[in-house]
Design a protein around this motif. Structure first.
Motif, PDB file in Angstrom:
ATOM      1  N   ALA A  22      11.341  19.190  48.614  1.00  0.00           N
ATOM      2  CA  ALA A  22      10.840  18.174  47.694  1.00  0.00           C
ATOM      3  C   ALA A  22      11.987  17.327  47.139  1.00  0.00           C
ATOM      4  N   LEU A  23      13.096  17.975  46.805  1.00  0.00           N
ATOM      5  CA  LEU A  23      14.274  17.245  46.324  1.00  0.00           C
ATOM      6  C   LEU A  23      14.809  16.302  47.395  1.00  0.00           C
ATOM      7  N   ALA A  24      14.866  16.760  48.635  1.00  0.00           N
ATOM      8  CA  ALA A  24      15.336  15.906  49.732  1.00  0.00           C
ATOM      9  C   ALA A  24      14.409  14.721  49.922  1.00  0.00           C
ATOM     10  N   GLY A  25      13.095  14.952  49.874  1.00  0.00           N
ATOM     11  CA  GLY A  25      12.133  13.860  50.012  1.00  0.00           C
ATOM     12  C   GLY A  25      12.268  12.844  48.899  1.00  0.00           C
ATOM     13  N   TYR A  26      12.453  13.318  47.670  1.00  0.00           N
ATOM     14  CA  TYR A  26      12.628  12.408  46.534  1.00  0.00           C
ATOM     15  C   TYR A  26      13.903  11.575  46.698  1.00  0.00           C
ATOM     16  N   THR A  27      14.971  12.184  47.177  1.00  0.00           N
ATOM     17  CA  THR A  27      16.238  11.468  47.375  1.00  0.00           C
ATOM     18  C   THR A  27      16.066  10.357  48.412  1.00  0.00           C
TER      19      THR A  27
END
Length: 97
Positions: A22-27
């Motif tokens: 999720a963090l990677a997608g948000y970035t």
């Protein structure tokens, strides 16, 4: 007890993996949004000027001039000359001996 520890460890690892994804997608999404916001502004158009040397076109008949250095001869003739030189060299060696 061992079953409970393994189940909780698996759940923790699964939650950690989903959180990192999720963090990677948000970035990625935020960087794409930032780039689109930057590109939406119109770039200032600059006039480009190029210098070129020009001449007036006039119809004319042009004949190419070919210049060659050295001698032009057929392969067969060159091979025959080589054989003659070789025979001459052999005959000179025989005379000296």
């Amino acid at each position: 007890m061992r079953f409970l520890i393994r189940a909780l460890s698996g759940l923790f690892l699964m939650a950690l993996t989903v959180g990192l994804l999720a963090l990677a997608g948000y970035t990625v999404k935020s960087s794409i949004d930032e780039r689109l916001a930057r590109e939406s502004r119109p770039a200032a158009a600059r006039e480009r000027v190029f210098a070129a040397n020009v001449i007036r076109i006039e119809p004319a008949t042009i004949v190419p001039e070919m210049t060659a250095f050295g001698a032009i001869e057929a392969r067969l003739l060159r091979h025959e000359k080589h054989l003659v030189n070789h025979e001459h060299h052999l005959s000179r060696i025989e005379k000296e001996a």
